[in-house]
Design an enzyme around this catalytic site. Structure first.
Site, PDB file in Angstrom:
ATOM      1  N   HIS A  77       0.820  -1.209   0.000  1.00 19.40           N
ATOM      2  CA  HIS A  77       0.000   0.000   0.000  1.00 19.40           C
ATOM      3  C   HIS A  77       0.849   1.251   0.000  1.00 19.40           C
ATOM      4  CE1 HIS A  77       0.775   0.635   4.289  1.00 19.40           C
ATOM      5  NE2 HIS A  77       0.294  -0.579   4.560  1.00 19.40           N
ATOM      6  N   CYS A  99       2.359  -5.200   6.533  1.00 20.87           N
ATOM      7  CA  CYS A  99       2.217  -4.923   5.105  1.00 20.87           C
ATOM      8  C   CYS A  99       3.548  -4.465   4.509  1.00 20.87           C
ATOM      9  CB  CYS A  99       1.158  -3.841   4.882  1.00 20.87           C
ATOM     10  SG  CYS A  99      -0.510  -4.350   5.323  1.00 20.87           S
TER      11      CYS A  99
END
Length: 124
Positions: A77, A99
Protein backbone atom coordinates in the site's frame (compact mmCIF):
# COMPACT_ATOMS: atom_id res chain seq x y z
CA UNK A 1 10.25 -8.43 -12.89
CA UNK A 2 9.47 -9.28 -16.46
CA UNK A 3 10.96 -12.75 -16.82
CA UNK A 4 14.52 -12.30 -15.58
CA UNK A 5 14.58 -8.55 -16.19
CA UNK A 6 14.10 -6.11 -13.30
CA UNK A 7 11.54 -3.53 -14.45
CA UNK A 8 11.32 -1.50 -11.22
CA UNK A 9 12.71 -1.57 -7.70
CA UNK A 10 11.18 0.30 -4.77
CA UNK A 11 12.40 1.23 -1.32
CA UNK A 12 9.89 -0.34 1.06
CA UNK A 13 8.78 -0.17 4.66
CA UNK A 14 7.76 -3.45 6.31
CA UNK A 15 6.18 -4.54 9.55
CA UNK A 16 7.57 -3.11 12.78
CA UNK A 17 9.13 -6.52 13.57
CA UNK A 18 10.19 -7.55 10.06
CA UNK A 19 12.68 -10.37 10.60
CA UNK A 20 11.21 -13.85 10.39
CA UNK A 21 8.06 -15.20 8.79
CA UNK A 22 4.67 -13.96 9.99
CA UNK A 23 3.28 -16.51 12.44
CA UNK A 24 0.21 -14.90 13.91
CA UNK A 25 -2.02 -11.90 13.81
CA UNK A 26 -0.49 -8.95 15.63
CA UNK A 27 3.15 -10.04 15.43
CA UNK A 28 3.95 -7.06 13.14
CA UNK A 29 5.82 -9.31 10.72
CA UNK A 30 5.54 -9.35 6.96
CA UNK A 31 4.87 -12.86 5.63
CA UNK A 32 7.60 -14.59 3.67
CA UNK A 33 7.04 -16.99 0.81
CA UNK A 34 5.09 -17.23 -2.43
CA UNK A 35 1.77 -15.44 -2.62
CA UNK A 36 -0.35 -13.74 -5.28
CA UNK A 37 -1.52 -10.19 -5.77
CA UNK A 38 -5.26 -10.80 -5.84
CA UNK A 39 -7.13 -7.46 -5.88
CA UNK A 40 -6.72 -3.66 -5.69
CA UNK A 41 -8.43 -1.43 -3.14
CA UNK A 42 -8.85 2.28 -3.72
CA UNK A 43 -10.85 2.90 -0.53
CA UNK A 44 -8.95 2.18 2.67
CA UNK A 45 -6.98 3.97 5.37
CA UNK A 46 -4.07 4.07 2.92
CA UNK A 47 -3.61 5.58 -0.49
CA UNK A 48 -4.48 2.60 -2.70
CA UNK A 49 -3.45 -0.93 -1.93
CA UNK A 50 -2.93 -4.28 -3.61
CA UNK A 51 -3.95 -7.27 -1.51
CA UNK A 52 -1.52 -10.18 -0.98
CA UNK A 53 -3.02 -13.69 -0.75
CA UNK A 54 -1.71 -14.30 2.78
CA UNK A 55 -2.41 -16.62 4.56
CA UNK A 56 -1.83 -19.57 2.27
CA UNK A 57 -2.63 -23.15 3.27
CA UNK A 58 0.79 -23.65 4.91
CA UNK A 59 0.34 -20.47 6.97
CA UNK A 60 -3.13 -21.58 8.09
CA UNK A 61 -1.91 -25.04 9.11
CA UNK A 62 1.04 -23.64 11.04
CA UNK A 63 -1.15 -21.16 12.92
CA UNK A 64 -3.70 -23.88 13.67
CA UNK A 65 -0.98 -26.14 15.08
CA UNK A 66 0.08 -23.29 17.37
CA UNK A 67 -3.48 -22.44 18.36
CA UNK A 68 -3.28 -18.89 16.99
CA UNK A 69 -4.88 -16.87 14.19
CA UNK A 70 -2.58 -16.36 11.19
CA UNK A 71 -4.06 -12.91 10.59
CA UNK A 72 -4.61 -11.58 7.10
CA UNK A 73 -5.36 -8.36 5.28
CA UNK A 74 -1.73 -8.04 4.15
CA UNK A 75 -1.17 -5.59 1.31
CA UNK A 76 1.27 -3.53 -0.62
CA UNK A 77 0.00 0.00 0.00
CA UNK A 78 0.80 3.66 -0.23
CA UNK A 79 1.05 6.05 2.66
CA UNK A 80 -1.61 6.58 5.32
CA UNK A 81 -4.34 8.91 4.11
CA UNK A 82 -3.67 11.36 6.97
CA UNK A 83 0.11 11.31 6.46
CA UNK A 84 1.66 14.78 6.50
CA UNK A 85 5.33 13.82 6.55
CA UNK A 86 7.47 13.58 3.40
CA UNK A 87 7.55 10.13 1.73
CA UNK A 88 11.33 9.95 2.26
CA UNK A 89 10.81 10.13 6.04
CA UNK A 90 8.06 7.52 6.08
CA UNK A 91 10.14 5.17 3.93
CA UNK A 92 13.15 5.49 6.28
CA UNK A 93 11.87 3.01 8.92
CA UNK A 94 9.58 -0.02 9.27
CA UNK A 95 6.15 1.04 10.48
CA UNK A 96 3.42 -1.19 9.07
CA UNK A 97 1.61 -3.96 10.93
CA UNK A 98 2.91 -6.54 8.45
CA UNK A 99 2.22 -4.92 5.10
CA UNK A 100 4.65 -3.58 2.51
CA UNK A 101 4.53 0.20 2.10
CA UNK A 102 5.75 2.32 -0.81
CA UNK A 103 5.08 5.94 -1.76
CA UNK A 104 1.79 6.96 -3.35
CA UNK A 105 3.45 7.68 -6.70
CA UNK A 106 5.11 4.26 -6.62
CA UNK A 107 1.77 2.67 -5.73
CA UNK A 108 0.16 4.24 -8.80
CA UNK A 109 3.00 2.94 -10.94
CA UNK A 110 2.83 -0.55 -9.41
CA UNK A 111 -0.92 -0.82 -10.03
CA UNK A 112 -0.40 0.23 -13.65
CA UNK A 113 2.42 -2.28 -14.22
CA UNK A 114 1.28 -5.38 -12.31
CA UNK A 115 -1.71 -7.53 -13.21
CA UNK A 116 -4.03 -9.15 -10.67
CA UNK A 117 -2.92 -12.75 -10.17
CA UNK A 118 0.79 -11.94 -10.42
CA UNK A 119 2.89 -14.08 -8.06
CA UNK A 120 4.89 -12.26 -5.40
CA UNK A 121 7.87 -13.81 -3.64
CA UNK A 122 8.58 -12.20 -0.30
CA UNK A 123 11.87 -13.04 1.36
CA UNK A 124 14.15 -11.37 3.85
Amino acid sequence: MDGDVVVREYRIALGKNPRGHKIQEGDNRTPEGKYYLDFVMDDSAFYRSMHISYPNLRDKKRAQSLGVSPGGNIKIHGLKNDNNKPPQFVQSFDWTNGCIAITNEEMDELVSLVKIGTPIYIRW
